[in-house]
Design a protein around this motif. Structure first.
Motif, PDB file in Angstrom:
ATOM      1  N   GLY A 162      62.757 101.063  30.999  1.00  0.00           N
ATOM      2  CA  GLY A 162      62.861 102.372  31.857  1.00  0.00           C
ATOM      3  C   GLY A 162      61.782 102.580  33.004  1.00  0.00           C
ATOM      4  O   GLY A 162      61.411 101.469  33.539  1.00  0.00           O
ATOM      5  N   GLY A 163      61.405 103.753  33.059  1.00  0.00           N
ATOM      6  CA  GLY A 163      60.265 103.962  34.349  1.00  0.00           C
ATOM      7  C   GLY A 163      61.179 104.838  35.318  1.00  0.00           C
ATOM      8  O   GLY A 163      62.100 105.144  35.338  1.00  0.00           O
ATOM      9  N   ARG A 164      60.260 105.227  36.323  1.00  0.00           N
ATOM     10  CA  ARG A 164      60.520 106.021  37.221  1.00  0.00           C
ATOM     11  C   ARG A 164      61.266 105.219  38.474  1.00  0.00           C
ATOM     12  O   ARG A 164      62.010 105.943  39.440  1.00  0.00           O
ATOM     13  CB  ARG A 164      59.481 106.883  38.007  1.00  0.00           C
ATOM     14  N   SER A 185      60.352  97.177  37.739  1.00  0.00           N
ATOM     15  CA  SER A 185      60.077  98.309  36.730  1.00  0.00           C
ATOM     16  C   SER A 185      58.797  99.334  36.961  1.00  0.00           C
ATOM     17  O   SER A 185      58.939 100.276  36.623  1.00  0.00           O
ATOM     18  CB  SER A 185      59.861  97.645  35.382  1.00  0.00           C
ATOM     19  N   TRP A 186      57.769  98.613  37.513  1.00  0.00           N
ATOM     20  CA  TRP A 186      56.516  99.503  37.519  1.00  0.00           C
ATOM     21  C   TRP A 186      56.355  99.995  39.111  1.00  0.00           C
ATOM     22  O   TRP A 186      55.468 100.773  39.371  1.00  0.00           O
ATOM     23  CB  TRP A 186      55.275  98.681  37.465  1.00  0.00           C
ATOM     24  N   TYR A 187      57.477  99.625  40.070  1.00  0.00           N
ATOM     25  CA  TYR A 187      57.237 100.338  41.331  1.00  0.00           C
ATOM     26  C   TYR A 187      57.671 101.896  41.336  1.00  0.00           C
ATOM     27  O   TYR A 187      58.307 102.373  40.278  1.00  0.00           O
ATOM     28  CB  TYR A 187      58.386  99.670  42.342  1.00  0.00           C
ATOM     29  N   ASP A 201      53.601 102.590  38.606  1.00  0.00           N
ATOM     30  CA  ASP A 201      53.151 102.845  37.227  1.00  0.00           C
ATOM     31  C   ASP A 201      52.638 101.694  36.527  1.00  0.00           C
ATOM     32  O   ASP A 201      53.256 100.803  35.922  1.00  0.00           O
ATOM     33  CB  ASP A 201      54.672 102.971  36.826  1.00  0.00           C
ATOM     34  N   LEU A 202      51.137 101.800  36.969  1.00  0.00           N
ATOM     35  CA  LEU A 202      50.417 100.727  36.441  1.00  0.00           C
ATOM     36  C   LEU A 202      50.219 100.516  34.769  1.00  0.00           C
ATOM     37  O   LEU A 202      49.833  99.693  34.308  1.00  0.00           O
ATOM     38  CB  LEU A 202      49.008 100.882  36.962  1.00  0.00           C
ATOM     39  N   ALA A 203      50.398 101.978  34.475  1.00  0.00           N
ATOM     40  CA  ALA A 203      50.229 102.063  32.737  1.00  0.00           C
ATOM     41  C   ALA A 203      51.622 101.476  32.148  1.00  0.00           C
ATOM     42  O   ALA A 203      51.276 100.668  31.155  1.00  0.00           O
ATOM     43  CB  ALA A 203      50.510 103.601  32.402  1.00  0.00           C
ATOM     44  N   LEU A 204      52.614 101.403  32.796  1.00  0.00           N
ATOM     45  CA  LEU A 204      53.729 100.628  32.275  1.00  0.00           C
ATOM     46  C   LEU A 204      53.270  99.205  32.211  1.00  0.00           C
ATOM     47  O   LEU A 204      53.626  98.379  31.175  1.00  0.00           O
ATOM     48  CB  LEU A 204      55.090 100.886  33.006  1.00  0.00           C
ATOM     49  N   VAL A 205      52.710  98.642  33.125  1.00  0.00           N
ATOM     50  CA  VAL A 205      52.528  97.227  33.246  1.00  0.00           C
ATOM     51  C   VAL A 205      51.263  96.901  32.207  1.00  0.00           C
ATOM     52  O   VAL A 205      51.467  95.990  31.373  1.00  0.00           O
ATOM     53  CB  VAL A 205      51.811  96.912  34.560  1.00  0.00           C
ATOM     54  N   GLY A 206      50.489  97.729  31.880  1.00  0.00           N
ATOM     55  CA  GLY A 206      49.533  97.642  30.918  1.00  0.00           C
ATOM     56  C   GLY A 206      49.951  97.705  29.428  1.00  0.00           C
ATOM     57  O   GLY A 206      49.631  96.881  28.741  1.00  0.00           O
ATOM     58  N   ARG A 207      51.118  98.406  29.445  1.00  0.00           N
ATOM     59  CA  ARG A 207      51.638  98.251  27.992  1.00  0.00           C
ATOM     60  C   ARG A 207      52.503  97.066  27.727  1.00  0.00           C
ATOM     61  O   ARG A 207      52.464  96.574  26.622  1.00  0.00           O
ATOM     62  CB  ARG A 207      52.609  99.439  27.970  1.00  0.00           C
ATOM     63  N   ALA A 229      46.658  89.985  36.775  1.00  0.00           N
ATOM     64  CA  ALA A 229      47.122  91.132  36.383  1.00  0.00           C
ATOM     65  C   ALA A 229      46.428  92.262  35.910  1.00  0.00           C
ATOM     66  O   ALA A 229      46.570  93.408  36.032  1.00  0.00           O
ATOM     67  CB  ALA A 229      48.493  91.180  35.211  1.00  0.00           C
ATOM     68  N   ARG A 230      45.422  91.724  34.828  1.00  0.00           N
ATOM     69  CA  ARG A 230      44.535  92.526  34.098  1.00  0.00           C
ATOM     70  C   ARG A 230      43.459  92.955  35.327  1.00  0.00           C
ATOM     71  O   ARG A 230      43.060  93.974  35.188  1.00  0.00           O
ATOM     72  CB  ARG A 230      43.838  91.951  33.323  1.00  0.00           C
ATOM     73  N   ALA A 231      43.183  92.081  36.264  1.00  0.00           N
ATOM     74  CA  ALA A 231      42.066  92.476  37.353  1.00  0.00           C
ATOM     75  C   ALA A 231      42.809  93.475  38.171  1.00  0.00           C
ATOM     76  O   ALA A 231      41.948  94.389  38.586  1.00  0.00           O
ATOM     77  CB  ALA A 231      41.737  91.191  38.206  1.00  0.00           C
ATOM     78  N   ALA A 232      44.202  93.388  38.386  1.00  0.00           N
ATOM     79  CA  ALA A 232      44.640  94.567  39.400  1.00  0.00           C
ATOM     80  C   ALA A 232      44.768  95.749  38.781  1.00  0.00           C
ATOM     81  O   ALA A 232      44.546  96.642  39.260  1.00  0.00           O
ATOM     82  CB  ALA A 232      46.000  94.013  39.695  1.00  0.00           C
ATOM     83  N   LEU A 233      44.845  95.811  37.509  1.00  0.00           N
ATOM     84  CA  LEU A 233      44.878  97.253  36.631  1.00  0.00           C
ATOM     85  C   LEU A 233      43.460  97.624  36.623  1.00  0.00           C
ATOM     86  O   LEU A 233      43.439  99.000  36.793  1.00  0.00           O
ATOM     87  CB  LEU A 233      45.431  96.979  35.097  1.00  0.00           C
ATOM     88  N   ASP A 234      42.402  96.695  36.292  1.00  0.00           N
ATOM     89  CA  ASP A 234      41.185  97.216  36.298  1.00  0.00           C
ATOM     90  C   ASP A 234      40.605  97.736  37.813  1.00  0.00           C
ATOM     91  O   ASP A 234      39.779  98.670  37.732  1.00  0.00           O
ATOM     92  CB  ASP A 234      40.164  96.046  35.817  1.00  0.00           C
ATOM     93  N   GLY A 235      41.166  97.249  38.771  1.00  0.00           N
ATOM     94  CA  GLY A 235      40.772  97.411  40.020  1.00  0.00           C
ATOM     95  C   GLY A 235      41.236  98.830  40.463  1.00  0.00           C
ATOM     96  O   GLY A 235      40.771  99.268  41.410  1.00  0.00           O
TER      97      GLY A 235
END
Length: 235
Positions: A162-164, A185-187, A201-207, A229-235
């Motif tokens: 799902g997602g927005r 999905s995360w756009y 929706d970076l939280a979705l990617v994190g999950r 991907a982890r670096a992009a979320l942390d940035g």
């Protein structure tokens, strides 16, 4: 030029055009001699035919299944040019695509809709550029419908997230190749529905991040390794 590049294991990627005005999503092929899986169909019958030529050029096994990551036109309008495949999609997308299939797609219809809602302009102009002949376009809902998660006969997993961006957004996981195909999905929501506060929706990617998955592929972005991907979320 439309062509496939090997990513990992049995996963091959065919990037879309990076011109944002064309709204052309990439596709993936999960190659298997028992029948390959195509992830998304191309944005039009002509785009699908270019993808087919690219498959033939490197002698990849023809797809037996076609998985929709979601119902948006740039991911599904090429499906009618893939005869003989079984189309897999989420139940929500099936309902939405039945409604889309009933629309009288044509240049006059696109023009009338844009006059009714100017925010549709970028998407509908891209559709007009993508389709060579409206007579050959048929919008096809999925024929194999799932609700939460599905494993295809070749071990590929299809999961609704799902997602927005789209209510039917689905990711495709290829465990033996360490690849997750994220679709869009995360756009944020599409332009005609987007508000100034909408963000990715970076939280979705994190999950979704998983130590067993080494590659994350979005439809309109270059592939990322797990570390990237982890670096992009942390940035």
């Amino acid at each position: 030029m439309v062509e496939f590049h090997h990513l990992a294991g049995r996963v091959w990627l065919c990037p879309g055009d990076d011109d944002p005005e064309l709204v052309q999503a990439g596709v993936a092929l999960i190659a298997d001699e028992r029948g390959s899986i195509l992830v998304d169909a191309g944005q039009s019958p002509s785009h699908a035919r270019e993808i087919q030529a690219a498959l033939h050029a490197i002698d990849l096994p023809a797809p037996r299944w076609l998985v929709y990551t979601h119902h948006h036109w740039d991911h599904v309008w090429g499906a009618c040019a893939w005869p003989g495949v079984e189309i897999v999609g989420h139940v929500t997308g099936a309902e939405l695509l039945r409604a889309e299939a009933a629309r009288p797609w044509s240049i006059p219809y696109l023009r009338a809709e844009v006059l009714r809602n100017r925010r549709l302009g970028p998407s509908f102009r891209a559709r007009a550029l993508a389709v060579d002949s409206w007579d050959e376009l048929t919008v096809l809902p999925p024929t194999w419908i799932f609700t939460d998660e599905l494993e295809l006969p070749t071990g590929v997993r299809v999961r609704h997230v799902g997602g927005r961006h789209a209510p039917d957004s689905t990711v495709v996981v290829v465990p033996d190749s360490g690849v997750m195909l994220l679709g869009d999905s995360w756009y944020p929501p599409p332009l005609h529905l987007r508000t100034p506060t909408d963000e990715p929706d970076l939280a979705l990617v994190g999950r979704l991040l998983d130590d067993e998955i080494g590659w994350y592929v979005s439809s309109h972005s270059p592939p990322l390794t797990l570390a990237e991907a982890r670096a992009a979320l942390d940035g």
